[in-house]
Design a protein around this motif. Structure first.
Motif, PDB file in Angstrom:
ATOM      1  N   PHE A 160     -23.880  34.753 -29.080  1.00 13.34           N
ATOM      2  CA  PHE A 160     -23.970  36.195 -28.878  1.00 13.34           C
ATOM      3  C   PHE A 160     -25.387  36.596 -28.478  1.00 13.34           C
ATOM      4  O   PHE A 160     -26.367  35.969 -28.913  1.00 13.34           O
ATOM      5  CB  PHE A 160     -23.612  36.956 -30.149  1.00 13.34           C
ATOM      6  CG  PHE A 160     -22.197  36.764 -30.650  1.00 13.34           C
ATOM      7  CD1 PHE A 160     -21.223  36.153 -29.869  1.00 13.34           C
ATOM      8  CD2 PHE A 160     -21.845  37.218 -31.914  1.00 13.34           C
ATOM      9  CE1 PHE A 160     -19.930  35.979 -30.337  1.00 13.34           C
ATOM     10  CE2 PHE A 160     -20.555  37.051 -32.395  1.00 13.34           C
ATOM     11  CZ  PHE A 160     -19.603  36.423 -31.602  1.00 13.34           C
ATOM     12  N   GLU A 165     -24.221  42.173 -32.677  1.00 16.27           N
ATOM     13  CA  GLU A 165     -23.254  42.577 -33.700  1.00 16.27           C
ATOM     14  C   GLU A 165     -23.553  43.953 -34.286  1.00 16.27           C
ATOM     15  O   GLU A 165     -22.697  44.551 -34.942  1.00 16.27           O
ATOM     16  CB  GLU A 165     -23.203  41.534 -34.823  1.00 16.27           C
ATOM     17  CG  GLU A 165     -24.458  41.439 -35.673  1.00 16.27           C
ATOM     18  CD  GLU A 165     -25.514  40.531 -35.095  1.00 16.27           C
ATOM     19  OE1 GLU A 165     -26.467  40.198 -35.828  1.00 16.27           O
ATOM     20  OE2 GLU A 165     -25.393  40.140 -33.912  1.00 16.27           O
ATOM     21  N   LEU A 173     -16.984  40.466 -28.863  1.00 13.36           N
ATOM     22  CA  LEU A 173     -17.987  39.425 -28.648  1.00 13.36           C
ATOM     23  C   LEU A 173     -17.357  38.032 -28.684  1.00 13.36           C
ATOM     24  O   LEU A 173     -17.686  37.172 -27.851  1.00 13.36           O
ATOM     25  CB  LEU A 173     -19.091  39.543 -29.700  1.00 13.36           C
ATOM     26  CG  LEU A 173     -19.988  40.777 -29.587  1.00 13.36           C
ATOM     27  CD1 LEU A 173     -20.860  40.918 -30.832  1.00 13.36           C
ATOM     28  CD2 LEU A 173     -20.863  40.694 -28.332  1.00 13.36           C
ATOM     29  N   TYR A 177     -17.504  35.413 -25.598  1.00 16.29           N
ATOM     30  CA  TYR A 177     -18.417  34.272 -25.708  1.00 16.29           C
ATOM     31  C   TYR A 177     -17.786  32.993 -26.256  1.00 16.29           C
ATOM     32  O   TYR A 177     -18.445  31.959 -26.317  1.00 16.29           O
ATOM     33  CB  TYR A 177     -19.633  34.659 -26.556  1.00 16.29           C
ATOM     34  CG  TYR A 177     -20.516  35.659 -25.843  1.00 16.29           C
ATOM     35  CD1 TYR A 177     -21.456  35.242 -24.906  1.00 16.29           C
ATOM     36  CD2 TYR A 177     -20.377  37.022 -26.091  1.00 16.29           C
ATOM     37  CE1 TYR A 177     -22.250  36.160 -24.238  1.00 16.29           C
ATOM     38  CE2 TYR A 177     -21.163  37.955 -25.421  1.00 16.29           C
ATOM     39  CZ  TYR A 177     -22.097  37.511 -24.493  1.00 16.29           C
ATOM     40  OH  TYR A 177     -22.874  38.441 -23.821  1.00 16.29           O
TER      41      TYR A 177
END
Length: 261
Positions: A160, A165, A173, A177
């Motif tokens: 990330f 976050e 995310l 990813y």
């Protein structure tokens, strides 16, 4: 009028004024008392529910503090708003995978750290991956509406962007990813009473209903790459899902033609 049993039963551990406030709040949310209308007087509510005036006054006071009611000179007590967590903006906030609007905020309670996933969450998909646990709440218009304990495979979390976050939903995310495509998502939803931690974190009534959601993301390799427990306030929980047309055929066991109902 004879008081309803759920209002007169005194061994539930929930104060009577809290239970009455819940009943009255539902009347507002369901449109029984629309915005602009006057609620019954203390005397009328006391008679309807078989409760003392002081109990009714405390329940009304709670709803005034929440911004749902207002005491108007010469008019009595007037409904000025419906519970915030039932409004349409929250619908998109819960259901959109990305951060939808400026009304949405993320508050990190506990930064990501190594942890073992409890058996009740991972029971269906045991593996040897290393996971990080992150605890957070999501906030809509200043109101925390869900507490989350989310576990993510460390190798994916480390892909990330720095501190992403804090600004974006973890589900989005992971989707972006994860080196392996997300194959399926499973959710288990139950209802339970709010304990002291949930009540305090979400500024919600103790023992009030919460929707508990256990969620798994499984990738094409069969790994659980994301899973967690989510506790949503019951007065704002919305789960709106669109399923493919073949869902019934793939998820329902065949029934013998002679089966009788």
């Amino acid at each position: 009028m004879v008081a309803l049993d759920y209002m007169t039963k005194r061994d539930s551990g929930i104060p009577l004024y809290v239970r009455l406030a819940d009943v009255l709040r539902h009347k507002i949310a369901e449109g029984v008392w629309p915005v602009g209308s006057c609620v019954p007087t203390l005397e009328e509510l006391s008679s309807q529910h078989g409760l003392a005036r002081t109990t009714v006054r405390r329940a009304i006071g709670n709803l005034i503090d929440e911004g749902l009611l207002k005491s108007a000179r010469g008019r009595g007590t007037v409904v000025i708003d419906v519970p915030n967590l039932t409004k349409n903006q929250l619908h998109s906030t819960i259901n959109e995978i990305s951060s939808p609007t400026g009304d949405f905020q993320i508050k990190i309670i506990s930064p990501a750290h190594p942890a073992i996933i409890p058996f009740e969450i991972l029971a269906a998909h045991p593996d040897n991956e290393e996971y990080l646990l992150l605890k957070k709440v999501h906030i809509h218009k200043g109101n925390a509406f869900v507490l989350m304990h989310i576990y993510i495979v460390r190798s994916i979390f480390e892909r990330f962007p720095f501190e992403a976050e804090k600004e974006r939903k973890l589900a989005q995310l992971v989707y972006e990813y994860s080196p392996s495509k997300i194959k399926n998502i499973r959710q288990i939803i139950t209802v339970e009473p709010a304990d002291t931690v949930i009540s305090s974190t979400l500024n919600y009534g103790f023992s009030a209903p919460v929707a508990k959601v256990i969620r798994h993301f499984v990738d094409a390799r069969g790994r659980v790459v994301y899973c967690g427990v989510f506790w949503y306030r019951g007065d704002g929980f919305i789960m709106d899902m669109k399923l493919p047309g073949n869902w019934l055929a793939e998820n329902q066991q065949a029934v013998a033609p002679d089966n009788k109902y």
